[in-house]
Design an enzyme around this catalytic site. Structure first.
Site, PDB file in Angstrom:
ATOM      1  N   HIS A 222       0.748  -1.144   0.197  1.00 12.32           N
ATOM      2  CA  HIS A 222      -0.109   0.259   0.023  1.00 12.32           C
ATOM      3  C   HIS A 222       1.027   1.223  -0.431  1.00 12.32           C
ATOM      4  O   HIS A 222       1.523   1.444   1.157  1.00 12.32           O
ATOM      5  CB  HIS A 222      -1.080  -0.361   0.999  1.00 12.32           C
ATOM      6  CG  HIS A 222      -1.721  -1.158   0.703  1.00 12.32           C
ATOM      7  ND1 HIS A 222      -2.874  -1.265   0.826  1.00 12.32           N
ATOM      8  CD2 HIS A 222      -1.893  -2.916   1.886  1.00 12.32           C
ATOM      9  CE1 HIS A 222      -3.627  -2.408   1.070  1.00 12.32           C
ATOM     10  NE2 HIS A 222      -2.896  -2.692   1.618  1.00 12.32           N
TER      11      HIS A 222
ATOM     12  N   PHE B  32      -6.226  -0.262  11.235  1.00 15.10           N
ATOM     13  CA  PHE B  32      -5.595  -1.924  10.674  1.00 15.10           C
ATOM     14  C   PHE B  32      -4.113  -1.277  10.302  1.00 15.10           C
ATOM     15  O   PHE B  32      -4.443  -0.834   9.326  1.00 15.10           O
ATOM     16  CB  PHE B  32      -6.554  -2.718   9.906  1.00 15.10           C
ATOM     17  CG  PHE B  32      -7.021  -2.856  10.990  1.00 15.10           C
ATOM     18  CD1 PHE B  32      -7.343  -4.479  12.264  1.00 15.10           C
ATOM     19  CD2 PHE B  32      -9.131  -2.402  10.852  1.00 15.10           C
ATOM     20  CE1 PHE B  32      -8.637  -4.345  12.585  1.00 15.10           C
ATOM     21  CE2 PHE B  32     -10.166  -2.933  11.655  1.00 15.10           C
ATOM     22  CZ  PHE B  32      -9.450  -3.722  12.453  1.00 15.10           C
ATOM     23  N   GLY B  33      -3.175  -2.237  10.533  1.00 18.67           N
ATOM     24  CA  GLY B  33      -2.207  -2.128   9.239  1.00 18.67           C
ATOM     25  C   GLY B  33      -0.537  -2.284  10.411  1.00 18.67           C
ATOM     26  O   GLY B  33      -0.866  -1.511  10.980  1.00 18.67           O
TER      27      GLY B  33
ATOM     28  N   ASP C  94       1.717  -7.198   2.493  1.00 17.06           N
ATOM     29  CA  ASP C  94       0.635  -6.002   3.292  1.00 17.06           C
ATOM     30  C   ASP C  94       1.543  -4.712   4.071  1.00 17.06           C
ATOM     31  O   ASP C  94       1.006  -4.434   4.607  1.00 17.06           O
ATOM     32  CB  ASP C  94      -0.290  -7.162   3.735  1.00 17.06           C
ATOM     33  CG  ASP C  94      -1.245  -6.494   4.165  1.00 17.06           C
ATOM     34  OD1 ASP C  94      -1.601  -5.489   3.599  1.00 17.06           O
ATOM     35  OD2 ASP C  94      -2.127  -6.264   5.446  1.00 17.06           O
TER      36      ASP C  94
ATOM     37  N   ASP D 266      -9.056  -4.937  -2.211  1.00 19.07           N
ATOM     38  CA  ASP D 266      -7.752  -5.287  -0.938  1.00 19.07           C
ATOM     39  C   ASP D 266      -8.700  -3.807   0.067  1.00 19.07           C
ATOM     40  O   ASP D 266      -8.397  -3.036  -0.514  1.00 19.07           O
ATOM     41  CB  ASP D 266      -6.846  -5.150  -0.808  1.00 19.07           C
ATOM     42  CG  ASP D 266      -5.738  -4.992   0.237  1.00 19.07           C
ATOM     43  OD1 ASP D 266      -6.250  -6.714   1.047  1.00 19.07           O
ATOM     44  OD2 ASP D 266      -5.123  -4.676   0.467  1.00 19.07           O
TER      45      ASP D 266
ATOM     46  N   HIS E 197      -3.348 -12.676   1.927  1.00 12.45           N
ATOM     47  CA  HIS E 197      -3.009 -12.919   3.592  1.00 12.45           C
ATOM     48  C   HIS E 197      -3.924 -13.762   4.454  1.00 12.45           C
ATOM     49  O   HIS E 197      -4.492 -13.094   5.089  1.00 12.45           O
ATOM     50  CB  HIS E 197      -2.979 -10.824   4.737  1.00 12.45           C
ATOM     51  CG  HIS E 197      -4.515 -10.476   3.949  1.00 12.45           C
ATOM     52  ND1 HIS E 197      -6.106 -10.235   3.894  1.00 12.45           N
ATOM     53  CD2 HIS E 197      -4.282  -9.168   3.713  1.00 12.45           C
ATOM     54  CE1 HIS E 197      -6.415  -9.154   3.311  1.00 12.45           C
ATOM     55  NE2 HIS E 197      -5.850  -8.066   3.154  1.00 12.45           N
TER      56      HIS E 197
END
Length: 429
Positions: free
Chosen positions: A61, A322-323, A304, A151, A231
């Site tokens: 990303h 998130f992330g 990811d 995604d 993922h």
């Protein structure tokens, strides 16, 4: 001027061998023991180091356009290079979403202009990622989409996914799925189970993933599309993919480094750095993922890479996004936790991060061969390195691996034979 990389242990044709590599005009010209350097050559002495094809990451990303305070194409691709990656595939959850051929074409052009590595671009499955309106698959394929994905969002309607798969099959592109049934997420911020209960945090049911995997595998069989799962995180999902492959259904999947080395038993407090989607699952799920990687059920490893600002990832898991970031730490974390502990071999790890990753979308990457692009990474397997936020060229510092001591820290990355230059960092240049 040519370049010769000498004295390294080279991952070549699936094996680790002492070899030299001669590079000229952006391509590998020769791979052999003891190459005599031409008079005008620049020499990189890789003595004691691991030399590999440039790593391939099919899931990053870059947040650009629209969220450039988190990351840009320039910083994200530089972070990829800093981690040893020379080829990546960028997700379309940017603003505006590249819903049209024109937007997608412009995104691809910017990837090429601003990128420090080779950046392939996904198109969305549906307009704005959350609608039921499909993009024009043929036009997007013609514009250069590597595949189709929403995604960050699961496709909620089975009918939408079925129609998308039929359209993708027509243009011979994959559907790449973030598998998540929103009705089973229920406001969760970590894996549902005893750890979430102990911390008094709402949990995400593992069936929110596996239920959509089951649905989509049936749809993939009905449509004949190449269906790729992002993922993957649960034992149930692994079991379903293993059965689908045995049945001849065209299903592939990826696993993220953090799901291979972390699980929810390691979450001891309300820590936003441990919040990712899918969440860290149970110890048993993690063991199933490792087994799936070893037996080929899982096709590749993908980071990811999901940068956020320091402010966003402060406070509570209840409010943080998130992330986590992943590009710069992936190889070292996996080498340290899986290879040095003899859970998997170095060759298995490298295959999952190079040729096997590239093969999913038929990318011309991930192998060292004469007359191929000189995309090469170098790692130090022997020197201890403590990960610090000062190491990161990514704008995102949101990593649960900060302060971990690792081996296999990247030393150099070459794209088309040119060494990528990094700013002076806390850990290395």
């Amino acid at each position: 001027m040519s370049l010769i990389i000498k004295n390294g242990t080279v991952y070549y044709q699936g094996k680790l061998t002492k070899l030299d590599i001669l590079v000229a005009d952006g391509k590998v010209k020769q791979i052999a023991p003891h190459i005599v350097a031409p008079a005008d050559s620049k020499v990189y002495d890789a003595n004691g180091q691991l030399v590999t094809p440039g790593l391939v990451d099919i899931h990053v990303h870059f947040r650009d356009p629209g969220l450039t305070y988190k990351e840009t194409i320039a910083t994200g691709s530089l972070a990829a290079a800093h981690g040893g990656f020379t080829t990546v595939c960028a997700m379309p959850n940017v603003d505006p979403v590249p819903n049209t051929p024109e937007l997608l074409h412009n995104q691809i052009k910017r990837n090429q202009t601003d990128g420090h590595v080779k950046v392939f671009q996904y198109a969305p499955i549906t307009k704005n990622l959350t609608s039921t309106d499909l993009v024009d698959a043929q036009a997007m394929a013609d514009a250069g989409a590597v595949a189709f994905t929403n995604d960050g969002k699961g496709v909620q309607e089975a009918g939408t996914m079925y129609d998308a798969m039929k359209a993708a099959k027509t243009v011979q592109k994959a559907i790449v799925a973030h598998v998540e049934d929103n009705s089973l997420v229920r406001g969760g911020v970590m894996n549902a189970g005893p750890i979430a209960d102990k911390l008094n945090l709402p949990g995400i049911l593992s069936v929110s993933e596996s239920a959509q995997v089951a649905r989509d595998i049936e749809l993939a069989q009905a449509t004949g599309v190449h269906y790729h799962i992002c993922h993957i995180s649960t034992a149930e999902s692994i079991r379903q993919v293993r059965a689908a492959k045995a049945a001849g259904i065209h299903v592939t999947c990826e696993v993220s480094p953090h799901h291979l080395v972390l699980d929810d038993t390691m979450i001891t407090k309300d820590d936003p750095m441990m919040k990712m989607n899918p969440p860290l699952r149970s110890f048993a799920d993690r063991q199933a993922l490792i087994a799936g990687l070893m037996d080929g059920t899982i096709d590749c490893i993908a980071t990811d890479h999901a940068p956020h600002s320091i402010e966003e990832k402060s406070g509570s898991m209840l409010t943080a996004p998130f992330g986590i970031t992943g590009s710069e730490t992936a190889f070292a974390i996996l080498y340290t936790n899986l290879v040095k502990t003899r859970i998997i071999s170095l060759e298995q790890l490298l295959a999952a991060m190079t040729a096997k990753a590239a093969a999913i979308f038929n990318l011309n990457a991930g192998v060292l061969a004469e007359n191929k692009a000189a995309d090469i990474a170098v790692f130090d397997l022997h020197q201890e390195h403590q990960i610090q936020t000062a190491d990161f060229v990514s704008k995102g510092k949101n990593s649960p691996f900060v302060n971990d001591v690792v081996y296999g820290w990247p030393k150099a990355t070459f794209v088309d034979g040119q060494q990528v230059q990094f700013p002076q960092l806390g850990g290395q240049a």
